[in-house]
Design an enzyme around this catalytic site. Structure first.
Site, short mmCIF file in Angstrom:
data_model
loop_
_atom_site.label_atom_id
_atom_site.label_comp_id
_atom_site.label_asym_id
_atom_site.label_seq_id
_atom_site.Cartn_x
_atom_site.Cartn_y
_atom_site.Cartn_z
N HIS A 136 -92.57 -37.93 46.24
CA HIS A 136 -92.79 -37.55 47.65
C HIS A 136 -91.65 -36.72 48.18
O HIS A 136 -90.47 -37.01 47.97
CB HIS A 136 -93.10 -38.77 48.53
CG HIS A 136 -91.99 -39.77 48.68
ND1 HIS A 136 -91.00 -39.65 49.64
CD2 HIS A 136 -91.74 -40.94 48.04
CE1 HIS A 136 -90.19 -40.68 49.58
NE2 HIS A 136 -90.60 -41.48 48.60
N ASP A 151 -84.47 -41.37 46.89
CA ASP A 151 -85.78 -41.66 47.45
C ASP A 151 -86.22 -40.51 48.37
O ASP A 151 -85.94 -40.55 49.55
CB ASP A 151 -85.73 -42.98 48.22
CG ASP A 151 -87.08 -43.41 48.75
OD1 ASP A 151 -88.10 -42.99 48.19
OD2 ASP A 151 -87.11 -44.19 49.72
N GLU A 165 -95.04 -39.95 52.39
CA GLU A 165 -95.14 -41.28 51.79
C GLU A 165 -94.45 -42.33 52.63
O GLU A 165 -94.92 -43.46 52.74
CB GLU A 165 -94.53 -41.25 50.37
CG GLU A 165 -94.67 -42.57 49.60
CD GLU A 165 -93.54 -43.55 49.83
OE1 GLU A 165 -93.69 -44.72 49.46
OE2 GLU A 165 -92.49 -43.16 50.39
N GLU A 166 -93.32 -41.96 53.27
CA GLU A 166 -92.49 -42.97 53.90
C GLU A 166 -93.15 -43.64 55.11
O GLU A 166 -92.98 -44.84 55.32
CB GLU A 166 -91.15 -42.35 54.35
CG GLU A 166 -90.25 -41.92 53.20
CD GLU A 166 -89.71 -43.08 52.38
OE1 GLU A 166 -90.11 -44.23 52.60
OE2 GLU A 166 -88.90 -42.82 51.48
N ASP A 223 -90.94 -42.54 41.83
CA ASP A 223 -90.47 -42.90 43.17
C ASP A 223 -89.62 -44.17 43.10
O ASP A 223 -89.70 -45.03 43.97
CB ASP A 223 -91.65 -43.09 44.13
CG ASP A 223 -91.21 -43.29 45.57
OD1 ASP A 223 -90.05 -42.99 45.88
OD2 ASP A 223 -92.02 -43.79 46.37
N HIS A 273 -83.46 -45.95 51.60
CA HIS A 273 -83.65 -45.83 53.05
C HIS A 273 -82.35 -45.92 53.84
O HIS A 273 -82.34 -46.38 54.99
CB HIS A 273 -84.61 -46.93 53.57
CG HIS A 273 -86.00 -46.82 53.04
ND1 HIS A 273 -86.96 -47.78 53.29
CD2 HIS A 273 -86.60 -45.90 52.24
CE1 HIS A 273 -88.09 -47.44 52.69
NE2 HIS A 273 -87.88 -46.30 52.04
#
Length: 455
Positions: free
Chosen positions: A278, A290, A324-325, A352, A422
């Site tokens: 992503h 990520d 995606e997030e 991912d 994140h």
């Protein structure tokens, strides 16, 4: 008589041996190319340092779309095109403020808004704070003890679970649904322990979901170090007050795109093996692990196949999925268009899980898929690839799996992934070049095997 019976058996044995040797030689050439001439690290450097974080709906997300289109072309894709999709546009606003207040002093703590949260009032929210261990802890305390307070969800990731993604999922519901569950008991805000096994001062964001029929309350993450301190402080003083100020908001949806690059198959161009990650990331850090890693590895698959002039009967597609997030709109759109266009997908692979040393592949439950993967293990073991046991694939390709497409996920070593997931420290400098290039090679090698032998 015996001679006539053995001849076909011997012939079959040598045929299989020759095929295995051919595959082994090609797989070695793939790893040699990636480790000698790989472009994943260089591409990730540009994505992280020239563009940076790429939250859906942002200017940086659009810059990343333009970059991915150009980079797939440079990698040698025969065709590159965009798939339009509407994506959420949530913005963080000013840096969040969190304080724990006691009669004697106040202490500032490291927090960040969870993605999708509403803001606090301009002056912030102040309230007594109460510790809860996971969603089930709400039931144990009951409405009488929670009403009018700020709920502090403090279930840690279980350090005894070796596959850290399972520990993440186990503790994750307090982040995803904590606000909507806590408000049922009268909570005025929630503070959630960061989903990380590291004990540090870095809060980890991530998406949270409100139930439409329930009032919305602000939700933020607190760093693991401050969570431990707060928990210990509440044990000696249960009347502590928490102050929270956030200015985040949700704007109207924005137009964005998946980016798709293809190397067309020589015999069945309308049959596809997909590899992807992503393109979007959270708005803190640079989205290196990520999922910048997954994006550059997927593009690298195209480059490797072109550099080695590897021909396949089917088409190889690299997809940079958007959103995606906080919505998975890109993954949904890709599957929707695949169905609309009556496309045949042989397999889909997603990266991912960070750019760490690859160990194997997980897969969604499809009959015989693990048997096939394990039969190839001798070809992969020289490169440290041995684990084909785990379930699951990826958040973006799961929509293809819902239509029966075999889906797999690249499985890197997971022990350090949630140190950066994140968070503001998810930057280019924490990625190791050799580990990253190994991941792209591993996916390219698996795609070669699938293209030759099916799943």
């Amino acid at each position: 008589m015996t001679r006539k019976l053995l001849s076909p058996i011997i012939l079959l044995f040598f045929t299989h041996l020759c095929i295995a040797q051919s595959d082994s030689a090609i797989i070695k050439s793939i790893y040699d190319e990636a480790l000698s001439n790989g472009k994943s690290y260089k591409n990730l450097d540009y994505l992280c340092h020239k563009i940076g974080h790429r939250l859906s709906g942002s200017l940086q997300a659009q810059q990343a779309v333009d970059w991915a289109f150009k980079t797939m072309k440079e990698a040698g894709a025969d065709t590159v095109f965009l798939q339009e999709c509407m994506v959420p546009h949530w913005v963080r606003g000013e840096k969040e403020v969190g304080k724990v207040i006691s009669p004697k002093e106040s202490k500032q703590v490291a927090i960040c808004a969870l993605g999708g949260s509403i803001a606090t009032p301009a002056e912030g929210i102040t309230g007594n704070i109460i510790e809860v261990i996971g969603i089930d802890g709400l039931v144990k305390l009951g409405k009488e003890k929670i009403k009018g307070k700020i709920v502090f969800f403090n279930e840690p990731m279980d350090p005894t679970i070796i596959a850290t993604h399972f520990a993440y999922r186990k503790a994750g519901n307090q982040r995803w649904s904590g606000a909507s569950e806590a408000v049922k008991y009268g909570a005025i805000a929630v503070v959630v322990r960061s989903l990380s096994l590291a004990i540090d001062n870095i809060p980890h964001t991530g998406t949270m979901i409100y139930q439409d029929s329930i009032n919305k309350i602000p939700a933020c993450a607190i760093s693991t170090k401050d969570a431990d301190w707060l928990s210990a402080s509440l044990k000696t003083n249960s009347s502590l007050t928490f102050y929270l100020k956030m200015s985040c908001k949700t704007l109207p949806d924005e137009k964005s795109y998946n980016v798709v690059g293809e190397i067309r198959g020589k015999k069945y161009p309308a049959e596809y093996i997909v590899v992807g990650g992503h393109l979007d990331s959270w708005d803190i850090g640079e989205g290196a692990q990520d999922d910048g890693a997954g994006i550059v590895q997927s593009i690298e698959v195209l480059r490797i196949f072109k550099a080695l002039n590897l021909k396949t009967d089917c088409t190889i597609r690299a997809v940079a999925f958007m959103n995606e997030e906080n919505g998975s709109r890109g993954g949904k759109k890709y599957a929707e268009l695949a169905k609309l266009n009556n496309e045949k997908h042989i397999a889909a692979i997603e990266s991912d899980n960070g750019g760490f040393t690859p160990r194997g592949f997980s897969s969604d439950p499809v009959p015989n898929i693990k048997v096939k993967l394990k039969s190839w293990r001798p070809l992969f073991e020289p490169y440290g690839i041995y684990d084909f046991e785990n379930e699951g694939s990826g958040a973006d390709i799961k929509y293809l799996n819902n239509t029966g497409v075999p889906c797999l996920g690249l499985l890197p070593d997971s022990q350090r992934y949630f140190d950066y997931h994140h968070a503001a420290n998810d930057v280019f400098e924490v990625v190791n070049k050799r580990e990253l290039e190994m991941g792209g090679a591993t996916m390219a090698a698996l795609i070669w095997m699938i293209s030759q032998h099916g799943l």
